[in-house]
Motif scaffolding. Structure first.
Motif, PDB file in Angstrom:
ATOM      1  N   THR A 172      12.447 -38.974  99.010  1.00  0.00           N
ATOM      2  CA  THR A 172      13.255 -39.941  98.263  1.00  0.00           C
ATOM      3  C   THR A 172      14.501 -39.295  97.688  1.00  0.00           C
ATOM      4  N   ALA A 173      14.325 -38.132  97.055  1.00  0.00           N
ATOM      5  CA  ALA A 173      15.464 -37.422  96.467  1.00  0.00           C
ATOM      6  C   ALA A 173      16.435 -36.960  97.545  1.00  0.00           C
ATOM      7  N   ARG A 174      15.892 -36.540  98.672  1.00  0.00           N
ATOM      8  CA  ARG A 174      16.742 -36.077  99.775  1.00  0.00           C
ATOM      9  C   ARG A 174      17.612 -37.204 100.310  1.00  0.00           C
ATOM     10  N   LEU A 175      17.028 -38.364 100.557  1.00  0.00           N
ATOM     11  CA  LEU A 175      17.794 -39.499 101.079  1.00  0.00           C
ATOM     12  C   LEU A 175      18.884 -39.928 100.109  1.00  0.00           C
ATOM     13  N   ALA A 176      18.565 -39.941  98.816  1.00  0.00           N
ATOM     14  CA  ALA A 176      19.553 -40.319  97.809  1.00  0.00           C
ATOM     15  C   ALA A 176      20.703 -39.318  97.772  1.00  0.00           C
ATOM     16  N   LEU A 177      20.376 -38.026  97.855  1.00  0.00           N
ATOM     17  CA  LEU A 177      21.406 -36.988  97.829  1.00  0.00           C
ATOM     18  C   LEU A 177      22.304 -37.068  99.054  1.00  0.00           C
ATOM     19  N   VAL A 178      21.711 -37.228 100.224  1.00  0.00           N
ATOM     20  CA  VAL A 178      22.497 -37.301 101.463  1.00  0.00           C
ATOM     21  C   VAL A 178      23.445 -38.490 101.427  1.00  0.00           C
ATOM     22  N   GLN A 179      22.971 -39.651 100.961  1.00  0.00           N
ATOM     23  CA  GLN A 179      23.820 -40.826 100.887  1.00  0.00           C
ATOM     24  C   GLN A 179      24.963 -40.621  99.906  1.00  0.00           C
ATOM     25  N   ASN A 180      24.669 -39.980  98.776  1.00  0.00           N
ATOM     26  CA  ASN A 180      25.701 -39.697  97.789  1.00  0.00           C
ATOM     27  C   ASN A 180      26.770 -38.789  98.370  1.00  0.00           C
ATOM     28  N   LEU A 181      26.357 -37.765  99.097  1.00  0.00           N
ATOM     29  CA  LEU A 181      27.306 -36.851  99.704  1.00  0.00           C
ATOM     30  C   LEU A 181      28.160 -37.546 100.754  1.00  0.00           C
ATOM     31  N   ARG A 182      27.557 -38.408 101.544  1.00  0.00           N
ATOM     32  CA  ARG A 182      28.325 -39.136 102.550  1.00  0.00           C
ATOM     33  C   ARG A 182      29.381 -40.020 101.894  1.00  0.00           C
ATOM     34  N   ASN A 183      29.045 -40.647 100.777  1.00  0.00           N
ATOM     35  CA  ASN A 183      30.012 -41.475 100.060  1.00  0.00           C
ATOM     36  C   ASN A 183      31.173 -40.645  99.535  1.00  0.00           C
ATOM     37  N   ILE A 184      30.860 -39.448  99.036  1.00  0.00           N
ATOM     38  CA  ILE A 184      31.905 -38.560  98.534  1.00  0.00           C
ATOM     39  C   ILE A 184      32.839 -38.138  99.658  1.00  0.00           C
ATOM     40  N   VAL A 185      32.275 -37.842 100.822  1.00  0.00           N
ATOM     41  CA  VAL A 185      33.089 -37.457 101.979  1.00  0.00           C
ATOM     42  C   VAL A 185      34.101 -38.550 102.292  1.00  0.00           C
ATOM     43  N   LYS A 186      33.639 -39.792 102.313  1.00  0.00           N
ATOM     44  CA  LYS A 186      34.526 -40.905 102.655  1.00  0.00           C
ATOM     45  C   LYS A 186      35.610 -41.100 101.609  1.00  0.00           C
ATOM     46  N   SER A 187      35.271 -40.928 100.333  1.00  0.00           N
ATOM     47  CA  SER A 187      36.218 -41.236  99.261  1.00  0.00           C
ATOM     48  C   SER A 187      37.184 -40.094  98.949  1.00  0.00           C
ATOM     49  N   GLN A 188      36.765 -38.845  99.135  1.00  0.00           N
ATOM     50  CA  GLN A 188      37.572 -37.702  98.711  1.00  0.00           C
ATOM     51  C   GLN A 188      38.452 -37.124  99.813  1.00  0.00           C
ATOM     52  N   GLY A 189      38.043 -37.264 101.061  1.00  0.00           N
ATOM     53  CA  GLY A 189      38.865 -36.759 102.159  1.00  0.00           C
ATOM     54  C   GLY A 189      38.922 -35.244 102.261  1.00  0.00           C
ATOM     55  N   MET A 190      37.988 -34.532 101.629  1.00  0.00           N
ATOM     56  CA  MET A 190      37.976 -33.077 101.743  1.00  0.00           C
ATOM     57  C   MET A 190      37.296 -32.661 103.050  1.00  0.00           C
ATOM     58  N   SER A 191      37.526 -31.437 103.461  1.00  0.00           N
ATOM     59  CA  SER A 191      36.823 -30.889 104.619  1.00  0.00           C
ATOM     60  C   SER A 191      35.467 -30.370 104.169  1.00  0.00           C
ATOM     61  N   ILE A 192      34.450 -30.558 105.022  1.00  0.00           N
ATOM     62  CA  ILE A 192      33.096 -30.133 104.664  1.00  0.00           C
ATOM     63  C   ILE A 192      32.430 -29.456 105.854  1.00  0.00           C
ATOM     64  N   LEU A 193      31.835 -28.301 105.603  1.00  0.00           N
ATOM     65  CA  LEU A 193      30.954 -27.651 106.559  1.00  0.00           C
ATOM     66  C   LEU A 193      29.547 -27.766 105.988  1.00  0.00           C
ATOM     67  N   TRP A 194      28.701 -28.511 106.686  1.00  0.00           N
ATOM     68  CA  TRP A 194      27.367 -28.881 106.183  1.00  0.00           C
ATOM     69  C   TRP A 194      26.321 -28.240 107.080  1.00  0.00           C
ATOM     70  N   ALA A 195      25.677 -27.183 106.587  1.00  0.00           N
ATOM     71  CA  ALA A 195      24.651 -26.480 107.362  1.00  0.00           C
ATOM     72  C   ALA A 195      23.280 -27.053 107.042  1.00  0.00           C
ATOM     73  N   THR A 196      22.498 -27.336 108.074  1.00  0.00           N
ATOM     74  CA  THR A 196      21.171 -27.890 107.879  1.00  0.00           C
ATOM     75  C   THR A 196      20.335 -27.684 109.128  1.00  0.00           C
ATOM     76  N   HIS A 197      19.011 -27.808 108.975  1.00  0.00           N
ATOM     77  CA  HIS A 197      18.128 -27.841 110.138  1.00  0.00           C
ATOM     78  C   HIS A 197      17.547 -29.236 110.313  1.00  0.00           C
ATOM     79  N   LEU A 198      18.020 -30.190 109.496  1.00  0.00           N
ATOM     80  CA  LEU A 198      17.575 -31.574 109.551  1.00  0.00           C
ATOM     81  C   LEU A 198      18.650 -32.422 110.215  1.00  0.00           C
ATOM     82  N   VAL A 199      18.396 -32.870 111.423  1.00  0.00           N
ATOM     83  CA  VAL A 199      19.423 -33.492 112.260  1.00  0.00           C
ATOM     84  C   VAL A 199      20.012 -34.736 111.618  1.00  0.00           C
TER      85      VAL A 199
END
Length: 250
Positions: A172-199
């Motif tokens: 639950t916490a993971r899904l909420a965090l990922v969605q929050n980060l995606r929203n920030i990406v769309k609104s802020q326009g910064m470059s992001i390098l996102w490392a993960t093993h979760l596709v």
């Protein structure tokens, strides 16, 4: 073809620890406003690459430039434009959330009204306004992670490095965090390098980079990797192209 201005340029980077080759000739380019997902199993070299990008380690060989500069040339100018969330936690657990953010902001030269406005901005972005006076130690793992990301955003970075940002969180916490980060990406326009093993965390990235045993094996848009592999989705493409079954989310 003319490449856009580079936010991050990595060319031929190698790094070894004794006889172990953690990175073996890595090349990577990230442009302005680009979200790049760095996918690979644990031990692929993702964290080593992040430590080099953040200036903690030096590469054994190769070129690393951020914003057109090297750490040798101008480390302070690079760090002032860089936000980093490492896999391991790095908050002061006995300080309040606000105290952690104020301390970090002061290190970047923000004080008084300017710092207050920045803290208010990241608190709204990460929805942590009701946590500001609480000691970090008393927060859940998901909330601690939100604080770390808020701290990384304080300086309004041009590049945000996220190393397994959902590590240790429940589903639950993971899904909420990922969605929050995606929203920030769309609104802020910064470059992001996102490392993960979760596709699924990077399924909406502009580009996916597959890192295996210290080498980049494949790179392209999610759609291009799916087409290249003949799979039905990105998870299937990851398995087909790497031979590694991705870890399940918590």
């Amino acid at each position: 073809m003319t490449l856009p201005p580079s936010i991050l340029t990595i060319e031929g980077v190698t790094k070894s620890y004794g006889t172990h080759e953690a990175l073996r000739g890595v090349d990577l380019h990230i442009g302005p406003g680009e979200l790049v997902g760095l996918l690979g199993p644990n031990g692929a070299g993702k964290s080593t690459l992040f430590q080099i990008c953040s200036g903690l380690f030096a590469a054994d060989s190769g070129k690393v430039e951020l914003f057109g500069m090297t750490y040798r040339q101008n480390p302070s100018a690079i760090l002032s434009q860089l936000g980093v969330v490492f896999q391991s936690r790095s908050l002061d657990l006995d300080m309040s959330v606000k105290a952690n953010l104020k301390f970090h902001g002061g290190m970047f030269g923000y004080f008084g009204r300017a710092l207050r406005l920045r803290i208010e901005g990241v608190a709204e972005m990460m929805d942590i306004g009701d946590l500001m006076d609480r000691p970090v130690r008393k927060l859940s793992g998901g909330n601690q992670r939100r604080i770390e990301i808020a701290r990384a955003l304080l300086s309004q970075p041009k590049l945000l490095l996220l190393d397994e940002p959902s590590a240790g969180l429940d589903a639950t916490a993971r899904l909420a965090l990922v969605q929050n980060l995606r929203n920030i990406v769309k609104s802020q326009g910064m470059s992001i390098l996102w490392a993960t093993h979760l596709v699924d965390e990077v399924a909406e990235a502009d580009r996916i980079v597959l890192l295996m045993r210290g080498k980049i094996t494949n790179e392209g848009t999610p759609a291009a990797l799916i087409a290249q592999s003949g799979a039905a989705d990105l998870t299937g493409a990851y398995v087909a192209l790497t031979g590694v079954r991705p870890s399940a989310a918590a």
